[in-house]
Design an enzyme around this catalytic site. Sequence first.
Site, mmCIF file in Angstrom:
data_model
loop_
_atom_site.group_PDB
_atom_site.id
_atom_site.type_symbol
_atom_site.label_atom_id
_atom_site.label_comp_id
_atom_site.label_asym_id
_atom_site.label_seq_id
_atom_site.Cartn_x
_atom_site.Cartn_y
_atom_site.Cartn_z
ATOM 1 N N SER A 249 0.843 -1.191 0.000
ATOM 2 C CA SER A 249 0.000 0.000 0.000
ATOM 3 C C SER A 249 0.879 1.241 0.000
ATOM 4 O O SER A 249 2.103 1.151 0.022
ATOM 5 C CB SER A 249 -0.890 -0.001 1.241
ATOM 6 O OG SER A 249 -0.102 0.318 2.366
ATOM 7 N N LYS A 250 0.202 2.380 0.006
ATOM 8 C CA LYS A 250 0.931 3.661 -0.002
ATOM 9 C C LYS A 250 1.927 3.738 1.147
ATOM 10 O O LYS A 250 2.960 4.384 1.037
ATOM 11 C CB LYS A 250 -0.070 4.812 0.113
ATOM 12 C CG LYS A 250 -0.804 5.085 -1.181
ATOM 13 C CD LYS A 250 -1.040 6.590 -1.339
ATOM 14 C CE LYS A 250 -1.614 6.931 -2.692
ATOM 15 N NZ LYS A 250 -3.056 6.677 -2.793
ATOM 16 N N ARG A 251 1.590 3.079 2.245
ATOM 17 C CA ARG A 251 2.478 3.121 3.417
ATOM 18 C C ARG A 251 3.847 2.488 3.127
ATOM 19 O O ARG A 251 4.802 2.726 3.825
ATOM 20 C CB ARG A 251 1.823 2.429 4.611
ATOM 21 C CG ARG A 251 1.133 3.417 5.546
ATOM 22 C CD ARG A 251 0.210 2.715 6.503
ATOM 23 N NE ARG A 251 -1.038 2.381 5.845
ATOM 24 C CZ ARG A 251 -1.646 1.210 5.913
ATOM 25 N NH1 ARG A 251 -1.132 0.246 6.619
ATOM 26 N NH2 ARG A 251 -2.780 1.005 5.298
ATOM 27 N N GLY A 253 5.672 3.230 0.796
ATOM 28 C CA GLY A 253 6.537 4.187 0.116
ATOM 29 C C GLY A 253 6.097 4.488 -1.293
ATOM 30 O O GLY A 253 5.761 5.609 -1.609
#
Length: 480
Positions: A249-251, A253
Amino acid sequence: MTFRVRIAPSPTGNLHIGTARTAVFNWLFARHNNGKFILRIEDTDTERSRSEYTDSILEGLRWLGLNWDEGPFFQTERLEMYKQAVQGLLDKGLAYRCYTTSEELEALRVSQKARNQAPRYDNRHRDLTPEKEAELKAEGRSFVIRFKIDDSREIKWNDLVRGEMSWQGSDLGGDMVIARATEDGIGQPLYNFAVVVDDMDMQITHVIRGEDHIANTAKQILLYEAFGAKVPEFSHTPLILNEEGRKLSKRDGVTSISDFQKMGFTPEGLVNYMTLLGWSPPDSTQEIFTLESAAKEFTFERVNKAGAKFDWAKLDWVNSQYIHSMAVDKLTDLLIPFWEEAGYNFSQTKERDWIEKLVALIQPGISRLTEAVDVASIFSTDTVDFDSEATEQLQKEQVKSALQGVVAALDSEIDAANAKDIIKRVVKEQNVKKGLLMRSLRAALTGEMNGPDIVDSWVLLNNTGLDKLRLEKAIALAAD
Ligand code: GLU
């Protein structure tokens, strides 16, 4: 029969790695079977859809080499067709207007939760009498269109990746909303409905998409049946997972293809790596291939059910193989924009020939295009800063006189052969170890103790008249 597949991204964000990998599998399957790969932009969510995201999706697919045969088709240009399809289901009595308010739905959800039940619509408006419907309308309520789902149905399909699949009608949350009301009547179709209408219209034979769509597939099969249409084959591809085994996911990076592009990956390297995310070629030792050669071998038998872990080290390795084998001319064109962004003005101040020599010099040592910025920094400025290791090297015995010997021997422009001659001569005349001289030259010329081949680096610095200045600066710093 010609196989027809599609990628159907929603333009609510840049082209996502998961969507791109699904596009890769669709593309490979289409090419393997001499079929057609279709691009459809699912932009019915007008609040979240943006044209710049559509641009990012088209650019990303093109950059990766995933050329499509038909489209892009835009759902917002096909609204009339969905309306007619909704009307068709209403006419057949397979769908109905539901006037339940959001407050009533919320109250239902709360009471279900209190009873530890999964949230579902209770089909309360499925069989409204005309009088009751008129009454609800008169209250000024708006409506949605719901499609009837038979709770007792078992929905089955043979998934090309996952084998026999079955889903219980009662697990689909009650009669499903297929369209929302708009001022002119039937209105806005919802995802599951528009997808089926489009896939029927576009004669899609195989729906290949991420496994997060499995529950949608069950609903969509019921819609195909309601339309009396042939149900396509389904293939649910494994998710891409991060190092901890959770969905990337976006988490983590980066998630969009443009992020990978900015990080210095080549399209060939990235697409090669994405192909390996869940698929392996029959010869599993073969890891480097073009999309075309992968297409020759691609079948769903070799796609894993389990999630595919994203492995940065492997991606770097695959990418490095493309960088190392690339024609210098092409690599130069790719690196110049990264250097320009870093403020290195090679393309304005240096001959193309010099830049290509620099590229050839650093090529074997980089895995990402961005790494060329660091490696080339010593060529980008007139000055040199000596780091602590280089300073330490310059303090060693014999270094000063050896470097002085080099300067004395340096009278004109040099090539690699001249440089090697000078090194040989100084080693002999000054009776220094070759290793010591090489390390000292590296310290003096680059200010660091690691980097690309020092003789070639020296020649490039000499061509721009920087070597003598640096040697003199190092001599001034060296111990007597
Ligand atoms: N618009 C959907 C998505 O982006 C497409 C899913 C499908 O392929 O049916 O997830």
